[in-house]
Scaffold this motif. Structure first.
Motif, short mmCIF file in Angstrom:
data_model
loop_
_atom_site.label_atom_id
_atom_site.label_comp_id
_atom_site.label_asym_id
_atom_site.label_seq_id
_atom_site.Cartn_x
_atom_site.Cartn_y
_atom_site.Cartn_z
N GLN A 119 0.84 -1.19 0.00
CA GLN A 119 0.00 0.00 0.00
C GLN A 119 0.88 1.25 0.00
O GLN A 119 1.96 1.26 0.58
N ALA A 120 0.39 2.30 -0.64
CA ALA A 120 1.15 3.56 -0.71
C ALA A 120 1.13 4.26 0.65
O ALA A 120 0.11 4.26 1.35
N CYS A 121 2.25 4.86 1.01
CA CYS A 121 2.37 5.63 2.25
C CYS A 121 1.88 7.06 2.01
O CYS A 121 2.08 7.61 0.94
N ALA A 122 1.28 7.65 3.03
CA ALA A 122 0.93 9.07 2.97
C ALA A 122 2.17 9.85 3.40
O ALA A 122 2.76 9.55 4.44
N PRO A 123 2.61 10.85 2.61
CA PRO A 123 3.80 11.60 3.00
C PRO A 123 3.54 12.43 4.26
O PRO A 123 2.44 12.94 4.46
N CYS A 124 4.54 12.55 5.09
CA CYS A 124 4.43 13.32 6.33
C CYS A 124 4.30 14.81 5.99
O CYS A 124 5.07 15.35 5.19
N GLU A 132 17.96 20.61 10.33
CA GLU A 132 18.53 21.95 10.51
C GLU A 132 19.99 21.82 10.87
O GLU A 132 20.43 20.80 11.40
N CYS A 133 20.75 22.87 10.56
CA CYS A 133 22.13 22.93 10.99
C CYS A 133 22.52 24.40 11.13
O CYS A 133 21.92 25.26 10.48
N PRO A 134 23.51 24.71 11.96
CA PRO A 134 23.89 26.11 12.17
C PRO A 134 24.54 26.76 10.96
O PRO A 134 24.61 27.98 10.87
N HIS A 135 25.00 25.97 9.99
CA HIS A 135 25.70 26.50 8.83
C HIS A 135 24.77 26.81 7.66
O HIS A 135 24.95 27.79 6.95
N VAL A 136 23.76 25.95 7.43
CA VAL A 136 22.86 26.09 6.29
C VAL A 136 21.48 26.61 6.71
O VAL A 136 20.78 27.19 5.91
N GLY A 137 21.09 26.39 7.95
CA GLY A 137 19.79 26.84 8.44
C GLY A 137 18.80 25.70 8.53
O GLY A 137 19.18 24.54 8.68
N ILE A 138 17.50 26.03 8.43
CA ILE A 138 16.46 25.01 8.54
C ILE A 138 15.86 24.73 7.17
O ILE A 138 15.94 25.53 6.25
N CYS A 139 15.23 23.59 7.06
CA CYS A 139 14.52 23.22 5.84
C CYS A 139 13.11 23.79 5.94
O CYS A 139 12.45 23.64 6.97
N SER A 140 12.63 24.41 4.90
CA SER A 140 11.32 25.05 4.93
C SER A 140 10.20 24.19 4.35
O SER A 140 9.05 24.59 4.34
N LEU A 141 10.53 23.01 3.87
CA LEU A 141 9.53 22.13 3.25
C LEU A 141 8.93 21.16 4.26
O LEU A 141 9.50 20.93 5.33
N PRO A 142 7.79 20.54 3.93
CA PRO A 142 7.25 19.49 4.80
C PRO A 142 8.20 18.30 4.85
O PRO A 142 8.96 18.06 3.90
N CYS A 143 8.12 17.54 5.90
CA CYS A 143 9.00 16.39 6.12
C CYS A 143 8.97 15.40 4.96
O CYS A 143 10.00 14.88 4.56
N ALA A 187 8.29 15.85 1.79
CA ALA A 187 8.58 16.38 0.45
C ALA A 187 10.02 16.09 0.06
O ALA A 187 10.90 16.04 0.92
N PRO A 188 10.28 15.89 -1.23
CA PRO A 188 11.67 15.71 -1.66
C PRO A 188 12.49 16.95 -1.29
O PRO A 188 12.04 18.08 -1.46
N CYS A 189 13.66 16.73 -0.80
CA CYS A 189 14.50 17.81 -0.30
C CYS A 189 15.07 18.65 -1.44
O CYS A 189 15.51 18.11 -2.45
N THR A 190 15.06 19.96 -1.26
CA THR A 190 15.62 20.85 -2.27
C THR A 190 16.90 21.53 -1.79
O THR A 190 17.55 22.23 -2.53
N ARG A 191 17.26 21.30 -0.54
CA ARG A 191 18.45 21.93 0.03
C ARG A 191 19.68 21.06 -0.22
O ARG A 191 19.57 19.84 -0.34
N LEU A 192 20.82 21.68 -0.28
CA LEU A 192 22.07 20.92 -0.36
C LEU A 192 22.47 20.55 1.06
O LEU A 192 22.26 21.33 2.00
N PRO A 193 23.04 19.39 1.25
CA PRO A 193 23.45 19.02 2.61
C PRO A 193 24.64 19.84 3.07
O PRO A 193 25.41 20.36 2.27
N CYS A 194 24.77 19.95 4.37
CA CYS A 194 25.94 20.60 4.95
C CYS A 194 27.07 19.57 4.92
O CYS A 194 26.87 18.41 5.25
N ASN A 195 28.24 19.96 4.52
CA ASN A 195 29.35 19.02 4.43
C ASN A 195 30.34 19.16 5.58
O ASN A 195 31.41 18.55 5.55
#
Length: 168
Positions: A70-75, A82-93, A95-103
């Motif tokens: 069965q298909a899962c409902a997205p959160c 979040e990280c102190p270098h890049v900030g927080i993610c503004s999308l729902p949990c 959703a596919p991520c649009t941010r680059l990871p902090c390295n």
């Protein structure tokens, strides 16, 4: 071996007497896309049936209550990344991520009091993966399959490590 690739389980000579191995009676055992193995009886080159085991999709907010077929409902909760270098993610949990990871290396401390060897913004590993406190078994695990370096030889300050929930 049978045409499906499984070894014949009959006693030696039984197949020669009947001039056939007969139908395979083993469990399929193929890896499914969900990560489970197929528990159906061997079905040779036919597609595996849908998985009916409990879905393993989860996030920090919830866990899917369906079976894998069965298909899962997205959160829809706010993303917890979040990280102190890049900030927080503004999308729902979910959703596919649009941010680059902090390295950069994580600045948090593990329960043992030493700095996390992981990447900033990712979940910290358990203290068993502390670069200082790790057991000899952990220190001897390969962490880079290309350079063939072990956990002990790695330098998380210049090259932070990624820790998967399965501990690989």
């Amino acid at each position: 071996y049978l045409p499906c690739g499984h070894p014949c389980r009959r006693r030696c000579g039984m197949c020669k007497a009947k001039s056939s191995h007969g139908k395979c009676t083993q469990t399929c055992g193929r890896m499914l896309t969900c990560g489970h193995t197929c528990d159906a009886s061997c079905h040779a080159d036919k597609a595996c049936p849908p998985c009916t085991k409990q879905c393993t999709v989860k996030c920090v907010h919830s866990r899917c209550q369906h079976t894998c077929e069965q298909a899962c409902a997205p959160c829809a909760e706010p993303c917890a990344w979040e990280c102190p270098h890049v900030g927080i993610c503004s999308l729902p949990c979910g959703a596919p991520c649009t941010r680059l990871p902090c390295n950069l290396r994580c600045e948090k401390l593990l329960e043992c009091g030493h700095q996390c060897p992981g990447i900033c913004g990712e979940p910290c590993p358990s203290p068993e993966f502390c670069i200082v406190c790790a057991s000899e078994d952990v220190k001897n695990q390969q962490v880079d399959m290309i350079l063939m370096t072990t956990f002990e030889e790695s330098d998380p300050s210049s090259d932070p490590l990624v820790f998967l929930p399965c501990k690989h």
